[in-house]
Design an enzyme around this catalytic site. Structure first.
Site, PDB file in Angstrom:
ATOM      1  N   HIS A  21       0.855  -1.183   0.000  1.00  0.00           N
ATOM      2  CA  HIS A  21       0.000   0.000   0.000  1.00  0.00           C
ATOM      3  C   HIS A  21       0.890   1.231   0.000  1.00  0.00           C
ATOM      4  CE1 HIS A  21       0.806   0.400   4.264  1.00  0.00           C
ATOM      5  NE2 HIS A  21       0.196  -0.739   4.557  1.00  0.00           N
ATOM      6  N   HIS A  24       3.961   1.537   2.394  1.00  0.00           N
ATOM      7  CA  HIS A  24       5.211   0.871   1.991  1.00  0.00           C
ATOM      8  C   HIS A  24       5.951   1.704   0.948  1.00  0.00           C
ATOM      9  CE1 HIS A  24       2.540  -2.747   2.969  1.00  0.00           C
ATOM     10  NE2 HIS A  24       3.490  -2.831   3.872  1.00  0.00           N
ATOM     11  N   CYS A 130       0.640 -12.107  19.420  1.00  0.00           N
ATOM     12  CA  CYS A 130      -0.168 -11.644  18.285  1.00  0.00           C
ATOM     13  C   CYS A 130       0.462 -12.160  16.999  1.00  0.00           C
ATOM     14  CB  CYS A 130      -0.258 -10.107  18.238  1.00  0.00           C
ATOM     15  SG  CYS A 130      -1.115  -9.553  16.728  1.00  0.00           S
ATOM     16  N   CYS A 133       1.368  -9.292  14.556  1.00  0.00           N
ATOM     17  CA  CYS A 133       2.626  -8.600  14.843  1.00  0.00           C
ATOM     18  C   CYS A 133       3.814  -9.559  14.850  1.00  0.00           C
ATOM     19  CB  CYS A 133       2.576  -7.907  16.199  1.00  0.00           C
ATOM     20  SG  CYS A 133       1.379  -6.577  16.327  1.00  0.00           S
ATOM     21  N   CYS A 155      -5.045  -7.185  20.315  1.00  0.00           N
ATOM     22  CA  CYS A 155      -3.875  -6.401  19.909  1.00  0.00           C
ATOM     23  C   CYS A 155      -4.333  -4.997  19.495  1.00  0.00           C
ATOM     24  CB  CYS A 155      -3.175  -7.081  18.734  1.00  0.00           C
ATOM     25  SG  CYS A 155      -1.924  -6.037  17.952  1.00  0.00           S
ATOM     26  N   HIS A 158      -3.799  -4.741  15.569  1.00  0.00           N
ATOM     27  CA  HIS A 158      -4.556  -5.603  14.660  1.00  0.00           C
ATOM     28  C   HIS A 158      -6.010  -5.820  15.061  1.00  0.00           C
ATOM     29  CE1 HIS A 158      -0.410  -6.594  13.491  1.00  0.00           C
ATOM     30  NE2 HIS A 158      -0.956  -6.705  12.297  1.00  0.00           N
ATOM     31  N   LYS A 305      -4.347   5.093  10.574  1.00  0.00           N
ATOM     32  CA  LYS A 305      -3.104   4.624   9.997  1.00  0.00           C
ATOM     33  C   LYS A 305      -3.414   3.761   8.777  1.00  0.00           C
ATOM     34  CE  LYS A 305       0.754   1.546  10.566  1.00  0.00           C
ATOM     35  NZ  LYS A 305       1.139   0.257  11.097  1.00  0.00           N
ATOM     36  N   LYS A 308      -3.592  -2.529   5.533  1.00  0.00           N
ATOM     37  CA  LYS A 308      -4.600  -3.381   4.945  1.00  0.00           C
ATOM     38  C   LYS A 308      -5.570  -3.885   6.002  1.00  0.00           C
ATOM     39  CE  LYS A 308      -4.894  -7.332   1.834  1.00  0.00           C
ATOM     40  NZ  LYS A 308      -5.041  -8.510   2.717  1.00  0.00           N
TER      41      LYS A 308
HETATM   42 ZN   LIG Z   1      -0.851  -7.313  16.381  1.00  0.00          ZN
END
Ligand SMILES: [Zn+2]
Length: 520
Positions: A21, A24, A130, A133, A155, A158, A305, A308
């Site tokens: 995305h 990156h 997680c 992560c 998390c 996420h 932020k 995806k």
């Molecule tokens: Zn996470």
């Protein structure tokens, strides 16, 4: 030890199972602009990027797609990650994959070295892990879940529940490096930048470091622990080593000595890995720490932020298909203070494209070249009747070159571009004030007309050289149209005003054509 002669800069290596995305691409472009700038300063600049291909998350994704993890990684590297570099015009010197043999073999050497030196021990670990992560979470890292996860701890990044894992693992004695790290941050304030990132890292380390679990035995997609092949290396420990394995660690001492230490450009969400764990690993191995870890901010879309998992991802090609790679590069480097969070919007992108790139820079180039064709048959005048206004432009060229060079030395890419844009604005103002079209009406003003046109051409040449790291395609076209000698990328950027051009100009298509379609 390093001879420090190179400017070695890295991006993080990206997880293959993500789809690229604009976040990156933003990191890639920033590192690329810095690498190009240093290359054009006559330095031995070397840009590394690549992909992170191990870990449970990738194994699960591959299995869900009915392929082996290596097949999955191969597919994503070829269809997503290498194409991203083309999409935003990255001139990297190397691309490392953590499944490369050069990485796996030398990462094992590093690990064995730490084991032999007593920095690794066997222990038990229980914690909340997680998978998103690839990291154990402290209770303070978790938040209350919502929706289907209401009532559970999830998390914070996420928004998914963590798994309670209990493992016999190998541990790295990271806790013993706290004081050395604090001394490093103290003695070298530039080690972690910007200042907000440095402060966050220092307060984190001051709380005391835990030892780090560095192996997993519950799955096997990873680099085998060299003394115990029932364990694979923790994916972050594996991934961080790419910065030295790509630079020759363990297999090319000459190269490693020339390149290392590196400047790491990373998103602030992975700052601790790079500014705490990574230097602790290197200290344990007796290897010089990085030159700098620079944590840039997040891209925000609608206040969130870009990622995806938050469903706000925008593919870089959505922007470049309409605006081109130069506009992508310019926009993100100009509109966002490097190191701070910044908001992306299609409206802002369109507005800056039109006012700054098309009208400010592109039109300036077209007008000057068109006037030399019209009034001088395309031949660049060699002399003329120079005035104070011309000298002021020459002064601006030198001043903005120095200001931009200084800004780049502390990674303030946005400040460098803002400085260069003073020359764009001054040249536009100069042409409006000097009115070469009026001078052309009277042959008595010929010498003055020629002075104005040659001043404008030289100013454009300076702009081509200074903007080459940011908008490489437009500046290459402009340099050719100005009859510049050689490639614009070979011109010394720290002496950008030293014109080395030919006798005449050549036709120039619009550098930033008008965009008709509405986007967004
Ligand atoms: Zn996470």
């Amino acid at each position: 030890m390093s001879d420090g002669s190179s400017f070695y800069i890295t991006t993080p290596i990206f997880y293959v199972n993500d789809v690229p995305h604009i976040g990156h691409a933003y990191t890639e472009v920033a590192a690329d602009v810095l690498a190009r700038w240093h290359r054009q300063s006559g330095e031995d600049a070397w840009l590394l990027t690549g992909t992170d291909e191990h870990g449970q998350k990738i194994l699960r994704t591959a299995t869900a797609n009915g392929v082996t993890p290596k097949e999955w990684a191969d597919r994503l590297v070829e269809t997503a990650w290498k194409p991203l570099l083309k999409t935003v015009d990255i001139k990297n010197d190397d691309f490392i994959r953590t499944t490369d043999e050069r990485h796996e073999v030398n990462a094992q050497k590093f690990l064995q070295h730490l084991f032999d030196a007593g920095h690794i021990y066997t222990g038990e670990y229980e914690g909340f892990y997680c998978v998103g992560c690839e990291e154990y979470k402290q209770p303070s890292d978790l938040i209350d879940g919502v929706g289907e996860y209401a009532g559970q701890q999830v998390c914070a990044i996420h928004s998914i529940p963590c798994e309670l894992l209990h493992e016999k693992n190998y541990f790295f004695r990271m806790s013993t490096f706290g004081d050395q790290l604090l001394a490093l941050y103290e003695e070298n304030p530039n080690f972690v930048q910007p200042e907000s990132a440095r402060n966050e890292v220092i307060s984190f380390v001051k709380q005391g470091l835990s030892d780090l679990s560095i192996s997993r035995s519950s799955f096997d997609w990873g680099i085998k622990v060299p003394w115990d092949d029932s364990h694979v290396v923790y994916v972050w420990f594996d991934a961080l080593l790419n910065y030295i394995t790509a630079a020759g660690y363990g297999h090319d001492d000459e190269k490693f000595s020339r390149l290392w230490p590196a400047t790491h450009v990373v998103g602030k969400d992975i700052l601790r890995f790079h500014a705490v764990i990574w230097p602790a690993m290197l200290l344990a191995a007796g290897i010089e720490v990085p030159r700098q870890v620079f944590g840039h901010g997040w891209l925000l879309v609608g206040g969130e932020k870009m990622s995806k998992s938050k469903l706000t991802g925008i593919a870089p090609s959505q922007i470049t298909d309409t605006f081109g790679s130069d506009a992508f590069r310019y926009y993100f480097m100009r509109a966002i203070s490097f190191g701070q969070d910044g908001s992306f919007s299609w409206e802002d992108l369109s507005a800056r494209y039109q006012s700054e790139l098309a009208n400010g820079f592109g039109n300036l180039a077209s007008r000057v070249i068109a006037m030399i064709v019209r009034y001088c048959d395309g031949e660049i005048p060699v002399g003329g009747d120079f005035s104070e206004a011309d000298e002021l432009i020459r002064g601006t060229e030198k001043r903005v070159t120095d200001a931009a060079t200084l800004a780049i030395s502390h990674l303030a890419i946005h400040e460098a571009i803002a400085a260069i844009w003073e020359l764009v604005d001054d040249l536009n103002g100069y042409i409006t004030a000097q009115e070469p079209w009026a001078l052309a009406k009277d042959p008595a003003n010929r010498a003055r007309l020629e002075a104005v046109l040659v001043t404008a051409v030289r100013g454009l040449g300076t702009l081509a050289v200074l903007l080459s790291p940011v908008v490489p395609q437009a500046t290459a076209k402009l340099w050719t149209a100005l009859g510049g000698t050689g490639l614009v990328t070979d011109q010394r950027i720290d002496r950008a005003w030293e014109w080395s051009g030919g006798p005449r100009v050549f036709p120039l298509e619009a550098l930033f054509p008008r965009i008709e379609a509405t986007v967004g």
